[in-house]
Design an enzyme around this catalytic site. Structure first.
Site, PDB file in Angstrom:
ATOM      1  N   CYS A  41     -10.939 -23.469  31.580  1.00 57.28           N
ATOM      2  CA  CYS A  41      -9.792 -24.347  31.311  1.00 57.28           C
ATOM      3  C   CYS A  41      -8.476 -23.594  31.419  1.00 57.28           C
ATOM      4  O   CYS A  41      -7.688 -23.803  32.335  1.00 57.28           O
ATOM      5  CB  CYS A  41      -9.943 -24.939  29.927  1.00 57.28           C
ATOM      6  SG  CYS A  41     -11.566 -25.642  29.698  1.00 57.28           S
TER       7      CYS A  41
ATOM      8  N   LYS B  26      -2.518 -32.834  29.859  1.00 56.17           N
ATOM      9  CA  LYS B  26      -3.658 -31.921  29.681  1.00 56.17           C
ATOM     10  C   LYS B  26      -3.340 -30.540  30.269  1.00 56.17           C
ATOM     11  O   LYS B  26      -3.593 -29.495  29.653  1.00 56.17           O
ATOM     12  CB  LYS B  26      -4.885 -32.534  30.363  1.00 56.17           C
ATOM     13  CG  LYS B  26      -6.009 -31.579  30.594  1.00 56.17           C
ATOM     14  CD  LYS B  26      -6.641 -31.169  29.285  1.00 56.17           C
ATOM     15  CE  LYS B  26      -7.509 -29.972  29.493  1.00 56.17           C
ATOM     16  NZ  LYS B  26      -8.672 -29.954  28.678  1.00 56.17           N
TER      17      LYS B  26
HETATM   18  N1  SAJ Z   1      -7.558 -16.023  23.998  1.00 48.69           N
HETATM   19  C1  SAJ Z   1      -6.824 -14.861  23.823  1.00 48.69           C
HETATM   20  N2  SAJ Z   1      -5.942 -14.795  22.795  1.00 48.69           N
HETATM   21  C2  SAJ Z   1      -5.760 -15.823  21.923  1.00 48.69           C
HETATM   22  C3  SAJ Z   1      -6.501 -17.012  22.109  1.00 48.69           C
HETATM   23  C4  SAJ Z   1      -7.389 -17.075  23.153  1.00 48.69           C
HETATM   24  O1  SAJ Z   1      -6.955 -13.896  24.585  1.00 48.69           O
HETATM   25  O2  SAJ Z   1      -4.954 -15.682  21.005  1.00 48.69           O
HETATM   26  C5  SAJ Z   1      -8.497 -16.106  25.124  1.00 48.69           C
HETATM   27  C6  SAJ Z   1      -9.955 -16.323  24.684  1.00 48.69           C
HETATM   28  O3  SAJ Z   1     -10.577 -15.112  24.372  1.00 48.69           O
HETATM   29  C7  SAJ Z   1     -10.527 -16.973  25.910  1.00 48.69           C
HETATM   30  C8  SAJ Z   1      -9.353 -17.797  26.437  1.00 48.69           C
HETATM   31  O4  SAJ Z   1      -8.193 -17.261  25.859  1.00 48.69           O
HETATM   32  O5  SAJ Z   1     -10.896 -16.019  26.892  1.00 48.69           O
HETATM   33  C9  SAJ Z   1      -9.421 -19.266  26.147  1.00 48.69           C
HETATM   34  O6  SAJ Z   1      -9.896 -19.501  24.837  1.00 48.69           O
HETATM   35  P1  SAJ Z   1      -9.324 -20.639  23.868  1.00 48.69           P
HETATM   36  O7  SAJ Z   1     -10.142 -20.596  22.653  1.00 48.69           O
HETATM   37  O8  SAJ Z   1      -7.870 -20.499  23.700  1.00 48.69           O
HETATM   38  O9  SAJ Z   1      -9.503 -22.000  24.680  1.00 48.69           O
HETATM   39  P2  SAJ Z   1     -10.718 -22.674  25.503  1.00 48.69           P
HETATM   40  O10 SAJ Z   1     -10.565 -22.323  26.941  1.00 48.69           O
HETATM   41  O11 SAJ Z   1     -12.024 -22.441  24.865  1.00 48.69           O
HETATM   42  O12 SAJ Z   1     -10.344 -24.220  25.286  1.00 48.69           O
HETATM   43  C10 SAJ Z   1      -9.071 -24.683  25.719  1.00 48.69           C
HETATM   44  C11 SAJ Z   1      -8.438 -25.491  24.561  1.00 48.69           C
HETATM   45  N3  SAJ Z   1      -7.055 -25.777  24.900  1.00 48.69           N
HETATM   46  C12 SAJ Z   1      -6.040 -25.497  24.031  1.00 48.69           C
HETATM   47  O13 SAJ Z   1      -6.221 -24.946  22.965  1.00 48.69           O
HETATM   48  C13 SAJ Z   1      -4.669 -25.904  24.459  1.00 48.69           C
HETATM   49  C14 SAJ Z   1      -9.233 -26.765  24.341  1.00 48.69           C
HETATM   50  O14 SAJ Z   1      -8.595 -27.571  23.363  1.00 48.69           O
HETATM   51  C15 SAJ Z   1      -9.369 -27.544  25.655  1.00 48.69           C
HETATM   52  O15 SAJ Z   1     -10.125 -28.728  25.488  1.00 48.69           O
HETATM   53  C16 SAJ Z   1     -10.089 -26.651  26.640  1.00 48.69           C
HETATM   54  O16 SAJ Z   1      -9.276 -25.490  26.863  1.00 48.69           O
HETATM   55  C17 SAJ Z   1     -10.267 -27.408  27.942  1.00 48.69           C
HETATM   56  O17 SAJ Z   1     -11.393 -27.877  28.185  1.00 48.69           O
HETATM   57  O18 SAJ Z   1      -9.297 -27.596  28.679  1.00 48.69           O
END
Ligand code: SAJ
Length: 417
Positions: free
Chosen positions: A268, A214
């Site tokens: 996360c 994870k």
């Molecule tokens: N973000 C960027 N650039 C990107 C993608 C995301 O700046 O290209 C930023 C987003 O704006 C946000 C952060 O990253 O601030 C996180 O967003 P996210 O959509 O990537 O992920 P989370 O935190 O909503 O959810 C993640 C997911 N993990 C992965 O994709 C590996 C989700 O599957 C997990 O279940 C979750 O963390 C968790 O609970 O751990």
């Protein structure tokens, strides 16, 4: 072979963004689910069929299951065949994981056990946390054991959640799950329970590997976003549009760069990599650096806004979006919220108009600040000298760009390019 114990009644401890959807899909699958939460107001809301936060599709399932008597909530831990612990694991000042909520849940479960129960840790946690949870319970109940196939056996397992906020009700059912037991039998029992609602593959392993898997998934994403964020800093200094740069580079068949932004938020990705770092500081240099790069972005955005604001007499800044990402109301570890708060604090004259379509009141961090308002999009843009876009919410995407013509726009998401 799975141990022959019942899995009819399930208690989910912690009814937050993950616990409540988990409770809901289990109840939908026919289990009798008793959710437990320390917050009386959340318990009351759930028992009335309501959901205390925004998540597409959740409220309908909760309301239906409550009406059928399959789902209820309370503040005390009940007796159950299986327990799912889904409580927060924040980090402490030194980035070590704070396991106190898991320990509190374990202390609540211990007196209810009679032997034969499955206890699943869902909370993201560092390697060894499931074992620690088992130790807390077994210390309180030394007559019980984690050895399988005995009348006094307890089955401890880790099934980290992997759902994406905004798509939780789909991913909860469709995603593959990693299931790590302290024993093989515990993993099998955990698989049997999750097979009731999960259509994805259920992959069995040991608890430590599941814990690390994870963390690895989120660290992978953090490192890749850090790469995009670092590129955005370099590109700006070189006079290059980073979004065009990434779009072009991504045409290469083996290149897939993520998107830069104002920083990385949420509970996360901005947190979990630190659990790897704190488990082995000496050997996690890349992971730690990625965290630092992503954490440096909010200050750079802020400096850019202040540099412009300082040239104006009484600047009005429209801060568009303070959730941690698009189309959700979750403000946890949100870089855009931090930027808006720091901006309000550091702006010597002028006003910050926060536009966040998913909330009704400004969060407590703004309390006591006189120069900030929660405003609607049209009003804020009309009054603003500077428009700072921080989250790619749908209403911002569809915004009429004509109305931005006279404004100084800082678009941290590349939404309006
Ligand atoms: N973000 C960027 N650039 C990107 C993608 C995301 O700046 O290209 C930023 C987003 O704006 C946000 C952060 O990253 O601030 C996180 O967003 P996210 O959509 O990537 O992920 P989370 O935190 O909503 O959810 C993640 C997911 N993990 C992965 O994709 C590996 C989700 O599957 C997990 O279940 C979750 O963390 C968790 O609970 O751990």
């Amino acid at each position: 072979m799975s141990p022959n114990v019942p899995l009819d009644t399930v208690s989910v401890i912690g009814l937050g963004y993950i616990g409540l959807p988990t409770a809901a899909v289990l109840a939908q699958a026919g289990k009798r689910v008793i959710g437990v939460d320390v917050k009386q107001e959340n318990v009351d809301a759930i028992n009335a069929g309501q959901v205390p936060f925004v998540e597409e599709g959740l409220e309908t399932v909760v309301a239906g299951c409550v009406a059928k008597g399959k789902l209820s909530a309370q503040t005390e831990t009940p007796k159950a065949d299986a327990y799912i612990v889904s409580v927060p694991t924040p980090f402490k000042g030194d980035h070590d994981a704070d396991l106190s909520y898991i320990e509190a849940a374990a202390r609540g479960i211990a007196p209810q056990l009679t032997g034969g129960e499955l206890i699943v840790l869902e909370s993201t946690a560092p390697p060894g946390a499931t074992e620690h949870m088992a130790d807390v319970i077994l210390e309180l109940r030394p007559e019980l054991t984690s050895e399988p196939h005995r009348v006094n056996s307890l089955y401890f397992s880790h099934a980290p959640e992997r759902v994406l906020p905004g798509r939780i009700m789909i991913e909860m059912v469709d995603n593959d799950r990693i299931i790590g037991g302290l024993t093989r039998e515990a993993a099998q029992l955990n698989r049997d329970l999750y097979a009731s609602f999960c259509r994805g593959e259920l992959l069995l392993t040991d608890a430590r590997t599941a814990e690390m898997a994870k963390l690895t998934e989120n660290a992978f994403r953090d490192v890749n976003i850090a790469f995009a964020n670092e590129l955005s800093i370099i590109a700006e200094r070189q006079g290059i549009d980073v979004w065009e740069l990434i779009e072009l580079a991504n045409h290469h068949p083996r290149v897939n760069i993520l998107q830069p932004g104002p920083g990385v938020g949420g509970h996360c990705i901005a947190v979990d990599p630190w659990f790897i770092v704190s488990a082995d500081r000496e050997h996690s240099k890349l992971i730690a650096t990625a965290r630092t790069v992503n954490d440096s972005k909010p200050e750079l955005v802020l400096e850019k806004v202040l540099a412009k604001a300082d040239k104006l007499k009484s600047p009005v800044v429209a801060a568009l979006g303070i959730a941690f990402k698009a189309n959700i109301d979750d403000l946890r570890e949100s870089p855009s919220k931090d930027i808006a708060v720091a901006l309000t604090d550091r702006l010597e004259q002028g006003t910050v108009l926060v536009v966040e379509p998913n909330i009704d009141v400004l969060p407590r961090e703004f309390e006591g600040m006189g120069n900030v308002e929660l405003a609607d999009l049209d009003d804020a843009v009309e009054r603003a000298d500077i428009v700072l876009l921080m989250v790619d919410h749908d209403p911002f995407k569809d915004f009429d760009r004509e109305k931005l013509r006279e404004k100084f726009v800082i678009d941290t998401k590349g939404l309006w390019r």
